[in-house]
Design a protein around this motif. Structure first.
Motif, PDB file in Angstrom:
ATOM      1  N   THR A   1     111.462  12.091  78.901  1.00  0.00           N
ATOM      2  CA  THR A   1     111.191  13.266  78.080  1.00  0.00           C
ATOM      3  C   THR A   1     110.440  14.320  78.876  1.00  0.00           C
ATOM      4  OG1 THR A   1     110.126  14.046  76.056  1.00  0.00           O
ATOM      5  CG2 THR A   1     109.057  12.222  77.178  1.00  0.00           C
ATOM      6  N   ALA A   2     110.564  15.549  78.459  1.00  0.00           N
ATOM      7  CA  ALA A   2     109.806  16.638  79.069  1.00  0.00           C
ATOM      8  C   ALA A   2     108.585  16.998  78.220  1.00  0.00           C
ATOM      9  CB  ALA A   2     110.700  17.860  79.250  1.00  0.00           C
ATOM     10  N   GLU A   3     108.405  16.286  77.114  1.00  0.00           N
ATOM     11  CA  GLU A   3     107.278  16.573  76.227  1.00  0.00           C
ATOM     12  C   GLU A   3     105.956  16.219  76.900  1.00  0.00           C
ATOM     13  OE1 GLU A   3     107.528  18.117  73.440  1.00  0.00           O
ATOM     14  OE2 GLU A   3     109.665  17.956  73.053  1.00  0.00           O
ATOM     15  N   ASN A   4     104.854  16.802  76.389  1.00  0.00           N
ATOM     16  CA  ASN A   4     103.554  16.530  76.999  1.00  0.00           C
ATOM     17  C   ASN A   4     102.595  15.761  76.088  1.00  0.00           C
ATOM     18  OD1 ASN A   4     103.002  18.550  75.232  1.00  0.00           O
ATOM     19  ND2 ASN A   4     102.251  20.015  76.732  1.00  0.00           N
ATOM     20  N   THR A   5     103.057  15.353  74.906  1.00  0.00           N
ATOM     21  CA  THR A   5     102.261  14.449  74.066  1.00  0.00           C
ATOM     22  C   THR A   5     103.177  13.336  73.575  1.00  0.00           C
ATOM     23  OG1 THR A   5     102.661  15.500  71.915  1.00  0.00           O
ATOM     24  CG2 THR A   5     100.825  16.378  73.234  1.00  0.00           C
ATOM     25  N   ALA A   6     102.588  12.169  73.353  1.00  0.00           N
ATOM     26  CA  ALA A   6     103.368  11.015  72.908  1.00  0.00           C
ATOM     27  C   ALA A   6     103.988  11.260  71.537  1.00  0.00           C
ATOM     28  CB  ALA A   6     102.489   9.767  72.891  1.00  0.00           C
ATOM     29  N   GLN A   7     103.253  11.939  70.657  1.00  0.00           N
ATOM     30  CA  GLN A   7     103.771  12.188  69.311  1.00  0.00           C
ATOM     31  C   GLN A   7     104.990  13.124  69.350  1.00  0.00           C
ATOM     32  OE1 GLN A   7     100.729  13.193  66.511  1.00  0.00           O
ATOM     33  NE2 GLN A   7     102.016  12.709  64.775  1.00  0.00           N
ATOM     34  N   ASN A   8     104.916  14.169  70.171  1.00  0.00           N
ATOM     35  CA  ASN A   8     106.065  15.075  70.309  1.00  0.00           C
ATOM     36  C   ASN A   8     107.252  14.363  70.951  1.00  0.00           C
ATOM     37  OD1 ASN A   8     104.571  17.133  69.197  1.00  0.00           O
ATOM     38  ND2 ASN A   8     104.225  18.210  71.121  1.00  0.00           N
ATOM     39  N   ALA A   9     106.955  13.520  71.930  1.00  0.00           N
ATOM     40  CA  ALA A   9     108.025  12.772  72.593  1.00  0.00           C
ATOM     41  C   ALA A   9     108.696  11.802  71.629  1.00  0.00           C
ATOM     42  CB  ALA A   9     107.474  12.025  73.803  1.00  0.00           C
ATOM     43  N   LEU A  10     107.897  11.162  70.766  1.00  0.00           N
ATOM     44  CA  LEU A  10     108.455  10.241  69.772  1.00  0.00           C
ATOM     45  C   LEU A  10     109.343  10.989  68.788  1.00  0.00           C
ATOM     46  CD1 LEU A  10     108.625   7.395  68.607  1.00  0.00           C
ATOM     47  CD2 LEU A  10     106.584   7.918  67.256  1.00  0.00           C
ATOM     48  N   GLN A  11     108.907  12.164  68.350  1.00  0.00           N
ATOM     49  CA  GLN A  11     109.720  12.976  67.441  1.00  0.00           C
ATOM     50  C   GLN A  11     111.036  13.373  68.105  1.00  0.00           C
ATOM     51  OE1 GLN A  11     109.155  13.749  64.132  1.00  0.00           O
ATOM     52  NE2 GLN A  11     111.270  14.400  64.312  1.00  0.00           N
ATOM     53  N   ASN A  12     110.959  13.738  69.380  1.00  0.00           N
ATOM     54  CA  ASN A  12     112.161  14.101  70.133  1.00  0.00           C
ATOM     55  C   ASN A  12     113.091  12.897  70.283  1.00  0.00           C
ATOM     56  OD1 ASN A  12     113.520  14.498  73.051  1.00  0.00           O
ATOM     57  ND2 ASN A  12     113.223  16.471  72.030  1.00  0.00           N
ATOM     58  N   PHE A  13     112.522  11.724  70.492  1.00  0.00           N
ATOM     59  CA  PHE A  13     113.299  10.478  70.589  1.00  0.00           C
ATOM     60  C   PHE A  13     114.055  10.218  69.290  1.00  0.00           C
ATOM     61  CE2 PHE A  13     113.259   5.850  69.693  1.00  0.00           C
ATOM     62  CZ  PHE A  13     114.144   5.427  70.661  1.00  0.00           C
ATOM     63  N   TYR A  14     113.353  10.330  68.148  1.00  0.00           N
ATOM     64  CA  TYR A  14     113.996  10.124  66.843  1.00  0.00           C
ATOM     65  C   TYR A  14     115.114  11.141  66.621  1.00  0.00           C
ATOM     66  CZ  TYR A  14     111.245   6.483  64.568  1.00  0.00           C
ATOM     67  OH  TYR A  14     110.706   5.288  64.202  1.00  0.00           O
ATOM     68  N   THR A  15     114.853  12.394  66.942  1.00  0.00           N
ATOM     69  CA  THR A  15     115.855  13.447  66.764  1.00  0.00           C
ATOM     70  C   THR A  15     117.090  13.177  67.619  1.00  0.00           C
ATOM     71  OG1 THR A  15     114.125  15.052  66.279  1.00  0.00           O
ATOM     72  CG2 THR A  15     116.269  15.939  66.930  1.00  0.00           C
ATOM     73  N   THR A  16     116.864  12.792  68.863  1.00  0.00           N
ATOM     74  CA  THR A  16     117.979  12.492  69.768  1.00  0.00           C
ATOM     75  C   THR A  16     118.802  11.318  69.260  1.00  0.00           C
ATOM     76  OG1 THR A  16     116.744  13.322  71.668  1.00  0.00           O
ATOM     77  CG2 THR A  16     118.584  11.864  72.145  1.00  0.00           C
ATOM     78  N   CYS A  17     118.120  10.260  68.821  1.00  0.00           N
ATOM     79  CA  CYS A  17     118.831   9.085  68.317  1.00  0.00           C
ATOM     80  C   CYS A  17     119.648   9.409  67.070  1.00  0.00           C
ATOM     81  CB  CYS A  17     117.853   7.956  68.015  1.00  0.00           C
ATOM     82  SG  CYS A  17     117.172   7.177  69.487  1.00  0.00           S
ATOM     83  N   THR A  18     119.020  10.078  66.101  1.00  0.00           N
ATOM     84  CA  THR A  18     119.740  10.363  64.854  1.00  0.00           C
ATOM     85  C   THR A  18     120.902  11.332  65.077  1.00  0.00           C
ATOM     86  OG1 THR A  18     118.069  12.011  64.279  1.00  0.00           O
ATOM     87  CG2 THR A  18     117.813   9.842  63.324  1.00  0.00           C
ATOM     88  N   SER A  19     120.745  12.278  65.982  1.00  0.00           N
ATOM     89  CA  SER A  19     121.843  13.214  66.255  1.00  0.00           C
ATOM     90  C   SER A  19     123.004  12.529  66.979  1.00  0.00           C
ATOM     91  CB  SER A  19     121.356  14.422  67.061  1.00  0.00           C
ATOM     92  OG  SER A  19     120.947  14.036  68.348  1.00  0.00           O
ATOM     93  N   ASN A  20     122.727  11.376  67.577  1.00  0.00           N
ATOM     94  CA  ASN A  20     123.777  10.595  68.239  1.00  0.00           C
ATOM     95  C   ASN A  20     124.245   9.419  67.389  1.00  0.00           C
ATOM     96  OD1 ASN A  20     124.245  11.801  70.947  1.00  0.00           O
ATOM     97  ND2 ASN A  20     122.049  11.493  71.113  1.00  0.00           N
ATOM     98  N   GLY A  21     123.849   9.409  66.116  1.00  0.00           N
ATOM     99  CA  GLY A  21     124.314   8.391  65.185  1.00  0.00           C
ATOM    100  C   GLY A  21     123.613   7.052  65.293  1.00  0.00           C
ATOM    101  N   ILE A  22     122.450   7.017  65.951  1.00  0.00           N
ATOM    102  CA  ILE A  22     121.702   5.767  66.076  1.00  0.00           C
ATOM    103  C   ILE A  22     120.678   5.701  64.946  1.00  0.00           C
ATOM    104  CG2 ILE A  22     120.150   4.414  67.547  1.00  0.00           C
ATOM    105  CD1 ILE A  22     121.444   5.931  69.940  1.00  0.00           C
ATOM    106  N   ASN A  23     120.762   4.651  64.132  1.00  0.00           N
ATOM    107  CA  ASN A  23     119.888   4.491  62.978  1.00  0.00           C
ATOM    108  C   ASN A  23     118.626   3.732  63.392  1.00  0.00           C
ATOM    109  OD1 ASN A  23     118.670   4.016  60.551  1.00  0.00           O
ATOM    110  ND2 ASN A  23     120.453   3.122  59.560  1.00  0.00           N
ATOM    111  N   LEU A  24     117.467   4.343  63.186  1.00  0.00           N
ATOM    112  CA  LEU A  24     116.186   3.727  63.559  1.00  0.00           C
ATOM    113  C   LEU A  24     115.375   3.283  62.343  1.00  0.00           C
ATOM    114  CD1 LEU A  24     115.121   6.249  66.338  1.00  0.00           C
ATOM    115  CD2 LEU A  24     116.149   3.999  66.644  1.00  0.00           C
ATOM    116  N   ASP A  25     116.002   3.244  61.179  1.00  0.00           N
ATOM    117  CA  ASP A  25     115.277   2.944  59.951  1.00  0.00           C
ATOM    118  C   ASP A  25     114.587   1.579  59.972  1.00  0.00           C
ATOM    119  OD1 ASP A  25     115.946   5.376  58.916  1.00  0.00           O
ATOM    120  OD2 ASP A  25     117.579   4.628  57.666  1.00  0.00           O
ATOM    121  N   ASN A  26     115.172   0.590  60.640  1.00  0.00           N
ATOM    122  CA  ASN A  26     114.613  -0.766  60.621  1.00  0.00           C
ATOM    123  C   ASN A  26     113.767  -1.089  61.850  1.00  0.00           C
ATOM    124  OD1 ASN A  26     115.839  -1.338  58.157  1.00  0.00           O
ATOM    125  ND2 ASN A  26     117.764  -1.842  59.164  1.00  0.00           N
ATOM    126  N   ILE A  27     113.500  -0.101  62.681  1.00  0.00           N
ATOM    127  CA  ILE A  27     112.682  -0.305  63.873  1.00  0.00           C
ATOM    128  C   ILE A  27     111.231   0.031  63.543  1.00  0.00           C
ATOM    129  CG2 ILE A  27     112.226   0.502  66.212  1.00  0.00           C
ATOM    130  CD1 ILE A  27     115.200   0.879  66.562  1.00  0.00           C
TER     131      ILE A  27
END
Length: 69
Positions: free
Chosen positions: A22-48
């Protein structure tokens, strides 16, 4: 000189790990970016269940830690 982007180390509740570049500079922003990337690619993270996120630089030093309660 090429500088490696930051790496988000995601610790799951069962003590397994996931890594995300990630290019983010905080863990919380990076986590949000991770969730956004996964959901936009059809990866469901609901049970993680995430326990902790550490944002690290190319030298593996912690930049920011985000504890999920």
């Amino acid at each position: 000189m090429y500088v490696k982007e930051n790496e988000l180390m995601i610790t799951l509740q069962d003590n397994t790990y996931m890594y995300y570049q990630t290019a983010e500079n905080t863990a919380q922003n990076a986590l949000q970016n991770f969730y956004t990337t996964c959901t936009s690619n059809g990866i469901n993270l609901d049970n993680i269940v995430i326990a902790e996120c550490r944002l690290r630089n190319s030298r593996q030093k912690d930049i920011d830690i985000f504890i999920v309660n």
